[in-house]
Design an enzyme around this catalytic site. Structure first.
Site, PDB file in Angstrom:
ATOM      1  N   ARG A 177       0.511  -1.236  -0.125  1.00  0.00           N
ATOM      2  CA  ARG A 177      -0.038   0.206  -0.377  1.00  0.00           C
ATOM      3  C   ARG A 177       0.792   1.129  -0.335  1.00  0.00           C
ATOM      4  NH1 ARG A 177      -1.855  -3.913  -1.275  1.00  0.00           N
ATOM      5  NH2 ARG A 177      -4.496  -4.387  -0.624  1.00  0.00           N
ATOM      6  N   SER A 227     -11.755  -2.664   2.846  1.00  0.00           N
ATOM      7  CA  SER A 227     -11.107  -2.682   4.133  1.00  0.00           C
ATOM      8  C   SER A 227     -10.843  -1.740   4.861  1.00  0.00           C
ATOM      9  CB  SER A 227      -9.562  -3.906   3.483  1.00  0.00           C
ATOM     10  OG  SER A 227      -9.468  -5.187   3.145  1.00  0.00           O
ATOM     11  N   GLU A 297      -6.412   1.866   6.270  1.00  0.00           N
ATOM     12  CA  GLU A 297      -6.331   1.757   4.902  1.00  0.00           C
ATOM     13  C   GLU A 297      -7.148   2.362   4.510  1.00  0.00           C
ATOM     14  OE1 GLU A 297      -6.907  -1.250   1.058  1.00  0.00           O
ATOM     15  OE2 GLU A 297      -5.695  -1.595   3.302  1.00  0.00           O
TER      16      GLU A 297
END
Length: 304
Positions: A177, A227, A297
């Protein structure tokens, strides 16, 4: 800030019909949450994007680059500045042999479908991710064992001053990420992907299997941002939240999904404060019980 000179300058640059004022951001995020943005603009090409950045720079106005809004929580107070949405207008996809070149606003689902139609394999992992190519490159999006770094060849991107450069994959520092694009505040314009020839029936079978797995395990029937947390090293976020006894725990209209504890969902009328409050509560509970720090996230935009 609304109604000031910069909005008129942006309208002159892109055309009045491509500029909205006081636009409700709940219409542009998969969470279906967010207050009004002072200015919401959808440029049609790189030149218009450069012109908008120039106006923002000269007028001292903050801006935010928006794709499909699939990983975003916008404040209930909205955003004081310019939202530049690259989704829809800058979304072309071109296929030549085993190379796919797509623009920043192309949906990953569209790219996966196009690749499948050309008998190209390697992008099936992204077939259910609801974001755009630009955002996927910036955060090295991934699912089911695949990541953007597996298929990226290069990325064309623009900096805050409107200068364009091409990054080879090796220059992108792609990690979990994370990318150099994120660190440098670059705006993705397009990307080149290298796939390989495959069997059309097998490609579609893999995509169908991933779709079934998503549908059975994820709360796709309720608005969310996917998520909620990054995966803590050595753990699974959903398992930690479940083990902390938080399955179904709610703050206002925001709730830990009973189907998958890694998702915070909007059960109807959730505010950004509900979601951010629930995220903080989860972080505290997991830290207290397991000594593990959980990092969102989901990106936060505006005043919290």
């Amino acid at each position: 800030m609304s109604g000031s000179n910069y909005i008129e300058r942006i309208k002159q640059a892109v055309g009045e019909e491509y500029v909205l004022t006081n636009e409700d951001m709940s219409r542009h995020t998969t969470f279906r949450i967010g207050g009004p943005a002072d200015c919401f603009v959808t440029p049609k090409n790189e030149e218009e994007l450069r012109d908008i950045l120039k106006v923002c720079s000269q007028e001292g106005i903050p801006y935010f680059i928006l794709g499909n809004g699939s990983n975003l929580l916008v404040s209930d107070k909205g955003y004081r500045g310019v939202i530049i949405q690259l989704f829809r207008n800058m979304a072309g996809i071109n296929v030549k042999g085993e190379t796919v070149t797509a623009m920043t606003g192309a949906l990953l689902t569209q790219i996966a479908a196009r690749a499948a139609s050309e008998s190209l394999t390697g992008f099936e992992f992204a077939s259910g991710i609801p974001g755009t190519l630009g955002g996927a490159c910036v955060m090295n999006a991934g699912a089911y064992g695949g990541e953007m770094k597996d298929v990226l060849v290069s990325v064309r991107a623009m900096d805050a001053n409107g200068a364009v450069r091409t990054f080879a994959k090796e220059e992108l520092d792609l990690g979990y990420r994370h990318s150099a694009l994120m660190d440098g505040g670059y705006i993705v314009l397009s990307a080149e992907l290298k796939l390989r020839k495959g069997d059309p029936a097998e490609i579609l079978a893999v995509m169908e299997d991933l779709k079934c797995r998503r549908t059975s395990k994820q709360p796709l029937d309720l608005p969310s941002a996917g998520s909620t947390f990054k995966r803590p090293e050595g753990y699974f976020a959903g398992k930690l939240i479940q083990d902390a006894g938080l399955r179904g725990y709610a703050v206002g209209g925001a709730k830990v999904s009973e189907k998958h504890c890694g998702f915070v969902v909007n059960t109807g009328g959730a505010t950004a404060e509900d979601v951010s409050g629930l995220i903080r509560y989860i972080q505290g509970k997991v830290r207290d019980q397991f000594g593990v720090d959980m990092y969102p996230e989901v990106r936060f935009l505006g005043d919290f």
